[in-house]
Design a protein around this motif. Structure first.
Motif, PDB file in Angstrom:
ATOM      1  N   MET A 144      41.432  45.282  37.309  1.00 49.57           N
ATOM      2  CA  MET A 144      42.390  45.861  38.251  1.00 49.57           C
ATOM      3  C   MET A 144      41.647  46.179  39.542  1.00 49.57           C
ATOM      4  O   MET A 144      40.904  47.173  39.617  1.00 49.57           O
ATOM      5  CB  MET A 144      43.020  47.118  37.650  1.00 49.57           C
ATOM      6  CG  MET A 144      43.541  46.929  36.228  1.00 49.57           C
ATOM      7  SD  MET A 144      44.917  45.771  36.098  1.00 49.57           S
ATOM      8  CE  MET A 144      46.295  46.889  36.334  1.00 49.57           C
ATOM      9  N   PHE A 145      41.825  45.348  40.562  1.00 57.63           N
ATOM     10  CA  PHE A 145      41.045  45.456  41.794  1.00 57.63           C
ATOM     11  C   PHE A 145      41.958  45.455  43.019  1.00 57.63           C
ATOM     12  O   PHE A 145      41.858  44.589  43.884  1.00 57.63           O
ATOM     13  CB  PHE A 145      40.044  44.300  41.883  1.00 57.63           C
ATOM     14  CG  PHE A 145      38.775  44.507  41.096  1.00 57.63           C
ATOM     15  CD1 PHE A 145      37.585  44.828  41.729  1.00 57.63           C
ATOM     16  CD2 PHE A 145      38.771  44.394  39.719  1.00 57.63           C
ATOM     17  CE1 PHE A 145      36.417  45.018  41.008  1.00 57.63           C
ATOM     18  CE2 PHE A 145      37.615  44.571  38.975  1.00 57.63           C
ATOM     19  CZ  PHE A 145      36.429  44.893  39.610  1.00 57.63           C
ATOM     20  N   GLY A 146      42.855  46.439  43.103  1.00 54.72           N
ATOM     21  CA  GLY A 146      43.747  46.535  44.254  1.00 54.72           C
ATOM     22  C   GLY A 146      42.991  46.803  45.544  1.00 54.72           C
ATOM     23  O   GLY A 146      42.079  47.633  45.581  1.00 54.72           O
TER      24      GLY A 146
ATOM     25  N   HIS B 103      45.863  40.742  50.937  1.00 54.33           N
ATOM     26  CA  HIS B 103      44.882  41.510  50.170  1.00 54.33           C
ATOM     27  C   HIS B 103      45.157  41.365  48.682  1.00 54.33           C
ATOM     28  O   HIS B 103      46.197  40.832  48.275  1.00 54.33           O
ATOM     29  CB  HIS B 103      44.924  42.994  50.569  1.00 54.33           C
ATOM     30  CG  HIS B 103      46.259  43.648  50.332  1.00 54.33           C
ATOM     31  ND1 HIS B 103      46.602  44.238  49.139  1.00 54.33           N
ATOM     32  CD2 HIS B 103      47.332  43.808  51.144  1.00 54.33           C
ATOM     33  CE1 HIS B 103      47.824  44.736  49.225  1.00 54.33           C
ATOM     34  NE2 HIS B 103      48.303  44.480  50.424  1.00 54.33           N
ATOM     35  N   THR B 104      44.228  41.843  47.871  1.00 50.13           N
ATOM     36  CA  THR B 104      44.464  41.884  46.435  1.00 50.13           C
ATOM     37  C   THR B 104      45.366  43.079  46.112  1.00 50.13           C
ATOM     38  O   THR B 104      45.365  44.093  46.818  1.00 50.13           O
ATOM     39  CB  THR B 104      43.161  42.034  45.638  1.00 50.13           C
ATOM     40  OG1 THR B 104      42.532  43.261  45.998  1.00 50.13           O
ATOM     41  CG2 THR B 104      42.227  40.874  45.898  1.00 50.13           C
ATOM     42  N   GLU B 105      46.153  42.932  45.039  1.00 51.70           N
ATOM     43  CA  GLU B 105      46.916  44.048  44.497  1.00 51.70           C
ATOM     44  C   GLU B 105      46.311  44.410  43.141  1.00 51.70           C
ATOM     45  O   GLU B 105      45.443  43.710  42.629  1.00 51.70           O
ATOM     46  CB  GLU B 105      48.395  43.670  44.343  1.00 51.70           C
ATOM     47  CG  GLU B 105      49.321  44.326  45.358  1.00 51.70           C
ATOM     48  CD  GLU B 105      49.388  45.843  45.216  1.00 51.70           C
ATOM     49  OE1 GLU B 105      48.820  46.395  44.249  1.00 51.70           O
ATOM     50  OE2 GLU B 105      49.989  46.485  46.092  1.00 51.70           O
TER      51      GLU B 105
ATOM     52  N   GLY C  37      43.720  38.968  39.350  1.00 54.11           N
ATOM     53  CA  GLY C  37      44.076  37.797  40.151  1.00 54.11           C
ATOM     54  C   GLY C  37      45.332  37.951  40.981  1.00 54.11           C
ATOM     55  O   GLY C  37      45.957  36.945  41.328  1.00 54.11           O
ATOM     56  N   VAL C  38      45.710  39.183  41.329  1.00 55.30           N
ATOM     57  CA  VAL C  38      46.945  39.409  42.083  1.00 55.30           C
ATOM     58  C   VAL C  38      46.647  39.498  43.577  1.00 55.30           C
ATOM     59  O   VAL C  38      45.733  40.205  43.988  1.00 55.30           O
ATOM     60  CB  VAL C  38      47.651  40.725  41.661  1.00 55.30           C
ATOM     61  CG1 VAL C  38      49.038  40.794  42.287  1.00 55.30           C
ATOM     62  CG2 VAL C  38      47.740  40.819  40.167  1.00 55.30           C
ATOM     63  N   TYR C  39      47.464  38.796  44.381  1.00 57.61           N
ATOM     64  CA  TYR C  39      47.398  38.906  45.837  1.00 57.61           C
ATOM     65  C   TYR C  39      48.738  39.403  46.358  1.00 57.61           C
ATOM     66  O   TYR C  39      49.780  39.243  45.714  1.00 57.61           O
ATOM     67  CB  TYR C  39      47.100  37.543  46.483  1.00 57.61           C
ATOM     68  CG  TYR C  39      45.643  37.110  46.444  1.00 57.61           C
ATOM     69  CD1 TYR C  39      44.690  37.791  45.701  1.00 57.61           C
ATOM     70  CD2 TYR C  39      45.226  35.990  47.165  1.00 57.61           C
ATOM     71  CE1 TYR C  39      43.359  37.379  45.678  1.00 57.61           C
ATOM     72  CE2 TYR C  39      43.899  35.570  47.143  1.00 57.61           C
ATOM     73  CZ  TYR C  39      42.978  36.273  46.403  1.00 57.61           C
ATOM     74  OH  TYR C  39      41.667  35.866  46.374  1.00 57.61           O
TER      75      TYR C  39
ATOM     76  N   ARG D  24      36.569  41.279  45.524  1.00 62.03           N
ATOM     77  CA  ARG D  24      37.243  40.165  44.864  1.00 62.03           C
ATOM     78  C   ARG D  24      37.635  39.062  45.853  1.00 62.03           C
ATOM     79  O   ARG D  24      37.531  37.875  45.534  1.00 62.03           O
ATOM     80  CB  ARG D  24      38.464  40.666  44.109  1.00 62.03           C
ATOM     81  CG  ARG D  24      38.149  41.385  42.792  1.00 62.03           C
ATOM     82  CD  ARG D  24      37.561  40.410  41.795  1.00 62.03           C
ATOM     83  NE  ARG D  24      37.417  40.993  40.468  1.00 62.03           N
ATOM     84  CZ  ARG D  24      36.267  41.185  39.847  1.00 62.03           C
ATOM     85  NH1 ARG D  24      35.133  40.852  40.456  1.00 62.03           N
ATOM     86  NH2 ARG D  24      36.224  41.687  38.627  1.00 62.03           N
ATOM     87  N   THR D  25      38.092  39.419  47.026  1.00 59.68           N
ATOM     88  CA  THR D  25      38.462  38.380  47.994  1.00 59.68           C
ATOM     89  C   THR D  25      37.220  37.668  48.536  1.00 59.68           C
ATOM     90  O   THR D  25      37.264  36.471  48.824  1.00 59.68           O
ATOM     91  CB  THR D  25      39.272  38.974  49.150  1.00 59.68           C
ATOM     92  OG1 THR D  25      38.567  40.088  49.722  1.00 59.68           O
ATOM     93  CG2 THR D  25      40.634  39.435  48.678  1.00 59.68           C
ATOM     94  N   SER D  26      36.103  38.381  48.648  1.00 61.04           N
ATOM     95  CA  SER D  26      34.858  37.737  49.087  1.00 61.04           C
ATOM     96  C   SER D  26      34.366  36.748  48.039  1.00 61.04           C
ATOM     97  O   SER D  26      33.808  35.696  48.368  1.00 61.04           O
ATOM     98  CB  SER D  26      33.780  38.790  49.355  1.00 61.04           C
ATOM     99  OG  SER D  26      34.147  39.623  50.430  1.00 61.04           O
ATOM    100  N   GLN D  27      34.594  37.071  46.777  1.00 59.10           N
ATOM    101  CA  GLN D  27      34.156  36.180  45.708  1.00 59.10           C
ATOM    102  C   GLN D  27      34.991  34.904  45.639  1.00 59.10           C
ATOM    103  O   GLN D  27      34.571  33.927  45.021  1.00 59.10           O
ATOM    104  CB  GLN D  27      34.229  36.929  44.368  1.00 59.10           C
ATOM    105  CG  GLN D  27      33.185  38.018  44.239  1.00 59.10           C
ATOM    106  CD  GLN D  27      33.424  38.925  43.041  1.00 59.10           C
ATOM    107  OE1 GLN D  27      34.542  39.031  42.541  1.00 59.10           O
ATOM    108  NE2 GLN D  27      32.359  39.580  42.582  1.00 59.10           N
ATOM    109  N   ASN D  28      36.160  34.937  46.265  1.00 59.94           N
ATOM    110  CA  ASN D  28      37.022  33.745  46.329  1.00 59.94           C
ATOM    111  C   ASN D  28      37.412  33.473  47.779  1.00 59.94           C
ATOM    112  O   ASN D  28      38.567  33.192  48.083  1.00 59.94           O
ATOM    113  CB  ASN D  28      38.276  33.959  45.470  1.00 59.94           C
ATOM    114  CG  ASN D  28      37.960  34.016  43.997  1.00 59.94           C
ATOM    115  OD1 ASN D  28      37.794  32.998  43.348  1.00 59.94           O
ATOM    116  ND2 ASN D  28      37.874  35.236  43.465  1.00 59.94           N
TER     117      ASN D  28
END
Length: 452
Positions: free
Chosen positions: A166-168, A199-201, A205-207, A173-177
Motif C-alpha cells: 500500500m503505497f499511496g 500519482h500512486t493511490e 499497483g494503483v495509479y 514506487r513511481t520512480s521504480q517504474n
C-alpha cells in the motif's frame, strides 16, 4: 485547427490511413481504420456501422430484450459521423490521425442509444440556458504485470501487481517504474489529454490521474479516450491496466469522480461561487446541487452501470452509500469544494472508474440543470462527519437490478433523457444482471462444493 485545416492537413501530408471510434453503451470504443478517400467521402454522408454495436454487451453477446435492434430488425447499418473538431494524432502509433464519431447526423437525427449524442443534447440545453459547463473526470486504476494471454491462462487469479504493498502518493514506487509513469504523463499530453496530476493511490499497483477540466463534451471525450489510451500505453510497457470499480474485495475500489461547475459564456465568472454565502455557494450552485440530490436515485445506473460498480459502493470504502452532500467531505455522495472563486465546484463521487463518461456526465449535468429549471430548494443539510451514518435522506440502491428497475420506472429519467433511451439503457442493465444471476462464482464453489 478548424475543419478546413484538418482536411488540408490530411491531404497535404498524403495521409492514407485514419483511425476513428465511437463509444458504445458500456463506454467501450468501437471503430476502424479507413482510407483518406473513405474519410473524405463520408464526412457529410456518414459511415455505416452494423447497429449491433448498440445491440450487444461488452462481451459481444447480443441482447435479447431490446427493441432498438436485434434479430427482429435484421441488424441493419446505422450512420455515424466523424467530429472533425476531435482531431488528434496517436503518438504511440506513428502519429496516425484519430477522430471521435457519434450517431448524430447533419439533420439532427440520431440513434437513441448513442451516449455521445445524448450528452450533446444535454450540452445544448445547458448552452440555451446561458451556461458554459466546465467538467473533468479523475480515474483510479490498478496495473498488473500481465498480458491478455496470461490473464486467460491464470483464469484472472493470482495476478501479479505492478508493485506490492500500500503505497499511496509514493515517490519511490513511481520512480521504480519511471518509464511507464512518464510515458503516461507525456504521451497522454501529446494525445491532447492533458493530465494535471498523476500519482500512486493506496493499493498494490494503483495509479490515479486527474484530467484537466474543459467544456463538458470535450471533457467526456477526453475521459473516454483516457481509459483506452492508458490501456494501450500500459500494454507497450508489458502491463495490463484495469478500470474495474472493485477488482478485489480486500482492496480499495477505483473511483471516477466528476468535477463540475457552471460559468458565464465568456468564462469570466464562476456561477457556482458567491462571496456573500457562508459556504461560498451561489443560488445557482445550490439549485444545481439540489437537482443532483433529487435525481440521484432515478439515474443511478448512469453513474454505476455494472454489477461490479456496487461492490465499490459500500460503507467505509471511500465511496458513498447515502444521498448526502457536504463541504469538502469525502464520505458524502456530493462534495462541495470552495477553496477559491475560480476553483469552486461540485464533485460527484458516486461514479467509479468503470463508468461510461458520456452517460455519467449527462446524468450529472441534466440533473443539475433540472434543479435550476425547477428552482429546487437545497433542503438537505450538509453532512458534517461520517456520511455513511447519515441516512435521513435515503440510501443508494445496493445492486444493479434495483437501480435499473427504479430508473426504468422513473418519470424523471424519461423527462430528462426520453423514453427511448431510458428503455434501451435500462434493458441493457437488466440484461447485465441476468447474466450475473445465472453464473456460478468462485465464492459459491468454495462455500458449497464439498460441504453441502
Amino acid at each position: 485547427m478548424n475543419n478546413e485545416q484538418v482536411i488540408a492537413y490530411i491531404k497535404e501530408n498524403n495521409i492514407q490511413k485514419i483511425k476513428f471510434a465511437f463509444a458504445d453503451t458500456d463506454g467501450v470504443l468501437r471503430g476502424k481504420i479507413i482510407s483518406q478517400k473513405k474519410l473524405l467521402d463520408g464526412l457529410h454522408t456518414g459511415y455505416g456501422f452494423c447497429d449491433v454495436v448498440f445491440g450487444w454487451d461488452s462481451s459481444d453477446t447480443c441482447y435479447d430484450n431490446v427493441n432498438l435492434t436485434g434479430w427482429h430488425t435484421g441488424y441493419p447499418d446505422k450512420l455515424c459521423y466523424i467530429d472533425l473538431s476531435t482531431f488528434r494524432t496517436i503518438p504511440w502509433q506513428d502519429d496516425i490521425p484519430f477522430f471521435i464519431a457519434d450517431f448524430t447526423g447533419p439533420n439532427g437525427n440520431t440513434v437513441p442509444a448513442d451516449p455521445r449524442s445524448l450528452l450533446r443534447k444535454i450540452q445544448k440545453q445547458c448552452s440555451e440556458m446561458g451556461y458554459h459547463a466546465e467538467f473533468a473526470q479523475e480515474f483510479e486504476w490498478f496495473n498488473f504485470l500481465e498480458t491478455p494471454q496470461t490473464l486467460q491462462q491464470k483464469d484472472f487469479a493470482d495476478l501479479e501487481p505492478l508493485t506490492p504493498g500500500m503505497f499511496g502518493y509514493s515517490v519511490l514506487r513511481t520512480s521504480q517504474n519511471s518509464g511507464f509513469y512518464y510515458d503516461l504523463f507525456n504521451l497522454l499530453t501529446k494525445f491532447n489529454i492533458p493530465v494535471e496530476g498523476l500519482h500512486t493511490e493506496t493499493g498494490p499497483g494503483v495509479y490515479e490521474a486527474a484530467i484537466e477540466h474543459c467544456e463538458v463534451l470535450e471533457a467526456a471525450d477526453k475521459a473516454t479516450l483516457f481509459k483506452t489510451a492508458v490501456k494501450e500505453i500500459a500494454s507497450l510497457n508489458g502491463i495490463t491496466a484495469t478500470f474495474m470499480a472493485k477488482w478485489n474485495e480486500n482492496l480499495p475500489g477505483c473511483s471516477g469522480h466528476i468535477h463540475q461547475s457552471l460559468w458565464n459564456r465568456d468564462l469570466s465568472e464562476n456561477l457556482f461561487y458567491s462571496g456573500n454565502d457562508a459556504n461560498k455557494m451561489s443560488e445557482v450552485h445550490k439549485q444545481y446541487l439540489a437537482g443532483q440530490l433529487f435525481c440521484m436515485p432515478h439515474l443511478l445506473p448512469m453513474y454505476a452501470p455494472t454489477i461490479n460498480s456496487y461492490k465499490r459502493l459500500v460503507e467505509g470504502a471511500w465511496a458513498p452509500t447515502t444521498i448526502t452532500w457536504g463541504i469538502d467531505n469525502r464520505t458524502t455522495a456530493l462534495r462541495v469544494i470552495n477553496t477559491a472563486p475560480q476553483y469552486t465546484r461540485l464533485e460527484t463521487r458516486i461514479p467509479g472508474s468503470d463508468t461510461n463518461p458520456y452517460l455519467a456526465m449527462a446524468a450529472a449535468l441534466a440533473s443539475g440543470l433540472y434543479g435550476i429549471k425547477n428552482k429546487l430548494e437545497l433542503d438537505i443539510k450538509p453532512t458534517t462527519g461520517n456520511g455513511y451514518q447519515n441516512k435521513s435522506s435515503g440510501q443508494l440502491a445496493s445492486n444493479l437490478f434495483d437501480a435499473a428497475t427504479a430508473m426504468q420506472q422513473s418519470a424523471i429519467a424519461k423527462e430528462l433523457f426520453g423514453n427511448d433511451f431510458v428503455e434501451h439503457f435500462t434493458q441493457t442493465r437488466l440484461w447485465e444482471h441476468r447474466q450475473y444471476a445465472k453464473s456460478v462464482s468462485d465464492w459459491e464453489l468454495k462455500r458449497y462444493f464439498e460441504i453441502i
